[in-house]
Design a protein around this motif. Structure first.
Motif, PDB file in Angstrom:
ATOM      1  N   GLY A 100      -5.744  28.412 -14.541  1.00  0.00           N
ATOM      2  CA  GLY A 100      -6.106  27.096 -15.036  1.00  0.00           C
ATOM      3  C   GLY A 100      -7.280  26.440 -14.341  1.00  0.00           C
ATOM      4  N   ILE A 101      -7.135  25.145 -14.094  1.00  0.00           N
ATOM      5  CA  ILE A 101      -8.211  24.347 -13.502  1.00  0.00           C
ATOM      6  C   ILE A 101      -8.572  24.865 -12.120  1.00  0.00           C
ATOM      7  N   GLY A 102      -7.578  25.230 -11.323  1.00  0.00           N
ATOM      8  CA  GLY A 102      -7.839  25.738  -9.983  1.00  0.00           C
ATOM      9  C   GLY A 102      -8.688  26.989 -10.002  1.00  0.00           C
ATOM     10  N   ARG A 103      -8.359  27.891 -10.902  1.00  0.00           N
ATOM     11  CA  ARG A 103      -9.141  29.128 -11.007  1.00  0.00           C
ATOM     12  C   ARG A 103     -10.573  28.822 -11.453  1.00  0.00           C
ATOM     13  N   ALA A 104     -10.733  27.954 -12.431  1.00  0.00           N
ATOM     14  CA  ALA A 104     -12.077  27.610 -12.911  1.00  0.00           C
ATOM     15  C   ALA A 104     -12.922  27.030 -11.782  1.00  0.00           C
ATOM     16  N   ILE A 105     -12.312  26.190 -10.952  1.00  0.00           N
ATOM     17  CA  ILE A 105     -13.034  25.602  -9.825  1.00  0.00           C
ATOM     18  C   ILE A 105     -13.379  26.668  -8.794  1.00  0.00           C
TER      19      ILE A 105
END
Length: 253
Positions: free
Chosen positions: A17-22
């Motif tokens: 999710g967002i963590g991976r994208a960041i």
């Protein structure tokens, strides 16, 4: 590119999710990355491989944010892997949907532990190490528009996110003398692993929820990566205690 070259970041909940994208955006900008995952070792290994494709050092640890000693374990593992980090992204979170009158103390305590206590003490451990070394740093808290926009069956989750948003302001004020900045990104409706039963199994409902967003769609994890890079970089060097609301314009109407 290379806006974060030579820096080291810790991203909690970085396997999906967002963590991976960041985490991927950081690596693309030259940043070394240490991330955590709850239990999905396969997803964590896939993320690790993608980070290393960008030519940076990267590593991860499986860690439960509800562990009372989790913050200490996080910082020890990150320092052992990469050295003292410059950036901390408090992204790991858990969410359940339970009516207020049905919520149990156990469910409440887990949500609060992962979403608020863990980032509180992770920030404390991160800042204490930087203060001891006389080094500046950046903390990025991933909150939610749920911190200020009530919906049903989410009182515990929304309370945790409201607390996280307030933690940003309090920590920003106290840590500013040490050159440690603390800011928030508040995502709107976003397709993540936590709400996958909606967007995967009931796309009509997902479309219905997103159709009134001014920019015409729910968010994607990648929609938040650019803001995180900005907050981690020197481009935001005079910015602390702020909340970037990224919701497709939903809060404006």
């Amino acid at each position: 590119m290379d806006r974060l070259k030579g820096r080291r970041a810790v991203v909690t909940g970085g396997a999906n999710g967002i963590g991976r994208a960041i985490a991927v955006a950081f690596a693309r900008e030259g940043c070394e990355v240490f991330f955590t995952a709850l239990a999905d070792a396969e997803a964590a290994q896939a993320t690790l491989a993608e980070l290393r494709e960008h030519g940076v050092r990267a590593d991860f640890a499986l860690l439960d944010g509800a562990d009372p000693d989790g913050a200490g374990k996080l910082m020890a593992a990150a320092v052992a892997a990469l050295g003292t980090p410059d950036v901390l992204v408090n992204n790991a979170a858990t969410m359940t949907r339970t009516a207020f009158l049905d919520l149990t103390p156990e469910e409440y305590e887990r949500v609060m532990a992962v979403n608020l206590r863990f980032p509180f003490f992770a920030t404390q451990a991160f800042a204490a190490r930087l203060r001891a070394e006389g080094a500046p740093g950046s903390v990025i808290n991933i909150s939610s528009v749920s911190a200020f926009k009530a919906v049903s069956k989410m009182a515990h989750y929304q309370s945790s996110k409201a607390g996280l948003s307030m933690l940003t302001r309090s920590a920003a004020y106290e840590l500013a003398p040490y050159g440690i900045r603390v800011n928030t990104i508040s995502p709107g409706l976003t397709a993540t692993k936590a709400n996958s039963p909606q967007w995967r199994d009931d796309p009509a409902l997902w479309h219905e929820r997103g159709k009134d967003i001014p920019l015409g769609r729910p968010g994607r994890p990648e929609d938040y990566a650019g803001a995180a890079v900005f907050l981690a970089s020197d481009e935001s060097s005079w910015m602390t205690g702020a909340d970037l609301i990224l919701d497709g314009g939903d809060a404006a109407v």
